[in-house]
Design a protein around this motif. Structure first.
Motif, PDB file in Angstrom:
ATOM      1  N   THR A   1       0.857  -1.186   0.000  1.00  0.00           N
ATOM      2  CA  THR A   1       0.000   0.000   0.000  1.00  0.00           C
ATOM      3  C   THR A   1       0.894   1.237   0.000  1.00  0.00           C
ATOM      4  O   THR A   1       2.102   1.146   0.203  1.00  0.00           O
ATOM      5  CB  THR A   1      -0.940   0.031   1.218  1.00  0.00           C
ATOM      6  OG1 THR A   1      -0.148   0.012   2.410  1.00  0.00           O
ATOM      7  CG2 THR A   1      -1.881  -1.170   1.227  1.00  0.00           C
ATOM      8  N   GLN A   2       0.308   2.415  -0.201  1.00  0.00           N
ATOM      9  CA  GLN A   2       1.095   3.642  -0.314  1.00  0.00           C
ATOM     10  C   GLN A   2       1.925   3.891   0.938  1.00  0.00           C
ATOM     11  O   GLN A   2       1.423   3.852   2.058  1.00  0.00           O
ATOM     12  CB  GLN A   2       0.200   4.836  -0.588  1.00  0.00           C
ATOM     13  CG  GLN A   2       0.991   6.097  -0.865  1.00  0.00           C
ATOM     14  CD  GLN A   2       0.164   7.193  -1.475  1.00  0.00           C
ATOM     15  OE1 GLN A   2      -1.035   7.228  -1.323  1.00  0.00           O
ATOM     16  NE2 GLN A   2       0.811   8.107  -2.162  1.00  0.00           N
ATOM     17  N   LEU A   3       3.204   4.161   0.713  1.00  0.00           N
ATOM     18  CA  LEU A   3       4.137   4.402   1.811  1.00  0.00           C
ATOM     19  C   LEU A   3       3.892   5.766   2.433  1.00  0.00           C
ATOM     20  O   LEU A   3       3.809   6.775   1.727  1.00  0.00           O
ATOM     21  CB  LEU A   3       5.576   4.310   1.304  1.00  0.00           C
ATOM     22  CG  LEU A   3       6.676   4.461   2.354  1.00  0.00           C
ATOM     23  CD1 LEU A   3       6.574   3.361   3.418  1.00  0.00           C
ATOM     24  CD2 LEU A   3       8.050   4.419   1.681  1.00  0.00           C
ATOM     25  N   GLN A   4       3.775   5.793   3.756  1.00  0.00           N
ATOM     26  CA  GLN A   4       3.604   7.034   4.501  1.00  0.00           C
ATOM     27  C   GLN A   4       4.473   6.981   5.748  1.00  0.00           C
ATOM     28  O   GLN A   4       4.573   5.941   6.385  1.00  0.00           O
ATOM     29  CB  GLN A   4       2.145   7.231   4.901  1.00  0.00           C
ATOM     30  CG  GLN A   4       1.223   7.378   3.713  1.00  0.00           C
ATOM     31  CD  GLN A   4      -0.217   7.612   4.122  1.00  0.00           C
ATOM     32  OE1 GLN A   4      -0.471   8.391   5.041  1.00  0.00           O
ATOM     33  NE2 GLN A   4      -1.138   6.963   3.447  1.00  0.00           N
ATOM     34  N   TRP A   5       5.073   8.128   6.054  1.00  0.00           N
ATOM     35  CA  TRP A   5       5.887   8.257   7.258  1.00  0.00           C
ATOM     36  C   TRP A   5       5.300   9.333   8.146  1.00  0.00           C
ATOM     37  O   TRP A   5       4.728  10.306   7.685  1.00  0.00           O
ATOM     38  CB  TRP A   5       7.310   8.672   6.925  1.00  0.00           C
ATOM     39  CG  TRP A   5       8.155   7.663   6.236  1.00  0.00           C
ATOM     40  CD1 TRP A   5       7.806   6.389   5.860  1.00  0.00           C
ATOM     41  CD2 TRP A   5       9.511   7.839   5.831  1.00  0.00           C
ATOM     42  NE1 TRP A   5       8.857   5.776   5.246  1.00  0.00           N
ATOM     43  CE2 TRP A   5       9.920   6.642   5.220  1.00  0.00           C
ATOM     44  CE3 TRP A   5      10.407   8.883   5.924  1.00  0.00           C
ATOM     45  CZ2 TRP A   5      11.202   6.461   4.700  1.00  0.00           C
ATOM     46  CZ3 TRP A   5      11.674   8.724   5.413  1.00  0.00           C
ATOM     47  CH2 TRP A   5      12.071   7.521   4.816  1.00  0.00           C
ATOM     48  N   GLY A   6       5.480   9.169   9.434  1.00  0.00           N
ATOM     49  CA  GLY A   6       5.125  10.182  10.413  1.00  0.00           C
ATOM     50  C   GLY A   6       6.377  10.638  11.134  1.00  0.00           C
ATOM     51  O   GLY A   6       7.484  10.221  10.825  1.00  0.00           O
ATOM     52  N   GLY A   7       6.181  11.498  12.119  1.00  0.00           N
ATOM     53  CA  GLY A   7       7.282  11.915  12.968  1.00  0.00           C
ATOM     54  C   GLY A   7       7.921  13.244  12.643  1.00  0.00           C
ATOM     55  O   GLY A   7       8.968  13.559  13.207  1.00  0.00           O
ATOM     56  N   LEU A   8       7.319  14.036  11.716  1.00  0.00           N
ATOM     57  CA  LEU A   8       7.904  15.355  11.459  1.00  0.00           C
ATOM     58  C   LEU A   8       8.001  16.144  12.764  1.00  0.00           C
ATOM     59  O   LEU A   8       7.154  15.995  13.644  1.00  0.00           O
ATOM     60  CB  LEU A   8       7.067  16.137  10.444  1.00  0.00           C
ATOM     61  CG  LEU A   8       7.120  15.649   9.004  1.00  0.00           C
ATOM     62  CD1 LEU A   8       6.170  16.462   8.137  1.00  0.00           C
ATOM     63  CD2 LEU A   8       8.533  15.711   8.454  1.00  0.00           C
ATOM     64  N   PRO A   9       9.000  16.996  12.899  1.00  0.00           N
ATOM     65  CA  PRO A   9       9.195  17.695  14.172  1.00  0.00           C
ATOM     66  C   PRO A   9       8.115  18.734  14.488  1.00  0.00           C
ATOM     67  O   PRO A   9       7.877  19.025  15.657  1.00  0.00           O
ATOM     68  CB  PRO A   9      10.560  18.363  14.010  1.00  0.00           C
ATOM     69  CG  PRO A   9      10.782  18.455  12.545  1.00  0.00           C
ATOM     70  CD  PRO A   9      10.064  17.294  11.938  1.00  0.00           C
TER      71      PRO A   9
END
Length: 140
Positions: free
Chosen positions: A65-73
């Motif tokens: 599935t579409q790659l998504q990242w979290g954790g931006l400052p």
């Protein structure tokens, strides 16, 4: 950590200042991937502009599935979509890949495309590492 930059154009140099800060952030997979290990994930903030730099390795095959990242400052402003090309190792898709901020969140989403198309970059797209830098506005 923070500092002050004196306002330009003033006679004394202290008419105003902009807060600056910097640090590291921890990218996390929120969809489409197994896990990532960041070798470099840093940020610099000047006023309400945040610049992130990332060099991270992908671990595992992902879900497709579409790659998504979290954790931006810092949170991205509403409507604050910003994109950047991603340098990738071991990519098997044959497309250009880019990362985009998500409005009103601390998330990134990955896309791929060529001259006339755009599609979700799947979490199992075959990248060995991701390298990118982008700047976005924050409301925090």
């Amino acid at each position: 950590m923070s500092g002050k930059i004196n306002g330009a154009g003033s006679k004394s140099g202290i008419i105003g200042y902009t807060e600056t800060s910097f640090g590291n952030w921890t990218p996390t997979v929120t969809a489409g991937g197994s896990s990532i290990t960041a070798t470099v994930a840093s940020w610099v903030r000047v006023g309400n502009i945040v610049t992130i730099v990332c060099y991270a390795g992908a671990i595992g095959s992902g879900t497709g599935t579409q790659l998504q990242w979290g954790g931006l400052p810092f949170n991205v402003i509403t409507g604050g979509y910003v994109s950047a090309l991603v340098g990738m190792g071991s990519q098997t898709t044959g497309y250009l890949t880019y990362v985009r901020t998500q409005s009103n969140s601390k998330n990134l989403i990955f896309w791929q495309g060529d001259a006339g198309t755009r599609s979700a970059y799947p979490g199992n797209g075959g990248a060995g590492h991701f390298t990118f830098s982008l700047s976005y506005r924050t409301d925090e």
